[in-house]
Design a protein around this motif. Structure first.
Motif: not given
Ligand SMILES: [Zn+2]
Length: 173
Positions: A130-139
């Protein structure tokens, strides 16, 4: 038996085909009559499971079914049963949550496959992802659970118990 929510594991037939270690049936138990009702797929199962404590399952939640109808599944050793904790989070959209049964049937291992094809095997790996993939900041980490279901040892096939006891040096009851 308290109302429970389960997944049933492979039949002996499937086992011969080599599809050994994953879930192939989902079921929940009616709080009123204690019959097991099969649930079509993992997604529907997770919808029921995620609010199972505050919104228990009754037969009539399945279309056209009542407590008077015979059970869809009987709890017995014709298949290995594993029982989930209630209220686990629903798998995030486009992720896949998989469970793999260990060869000795001692437990199931949980992992998630991300939309980018990465496997997450622990909450630490999920945090890093989650930290490395900002596309998933909703999670958030609350969207993941690595809690594995309990393998019901009274439904483990005899041939596994025999092997298990020699491998582990302990006898499964
Ligand atoms: Zn019922």
């Amino acid at each position: 038996m308290a109302p429970q929510i389960v997944k049933a594991q492979s039949t002996p037939f499937k086992r011969q085909l080599g599809n050994v270690n994953s879930i192939n049936k989902w079921a929940v138990q009616c709080r009123r009559c204690f019959k097991w009702r099969s649930i079509e797929n993992q997604k529907q199962f997770e919808v029921i499971r995620c609010k199972f404590v505050e919104d228990p399952f009754y037969c009539e939640k399945k279309n056209g079914v009542s407590c008077d109808d015979p059970a869809d599944l009987i709890y017995n050793a014709s298949r290995t049963w594993v029982i989930d904790k209630p209220n686990l989070p629903r798998t995030p959209a486009n992720f896949k949550r998989d469970l793999v049964l260990r060869r000795d049937h001692s437990k199931m291992d949980v992992y998630y496959v991300t939309p980018t094809g990465k496997r997450l095997r622990s909450i630490t790996e999920a945090a890093q992802f989650l930290q490395e993939n900002k596309d998933f900041s909703h999670l958030t980490l609350a969207d993941f659970s690595f809690t594995s279901p309990k393998v019901m040892q009274d439904t483990v096939p005899d041939y596994v118990k025999r092997k298990g006891s020699s491998v582990n040096g302990r006898v499964l009851s």
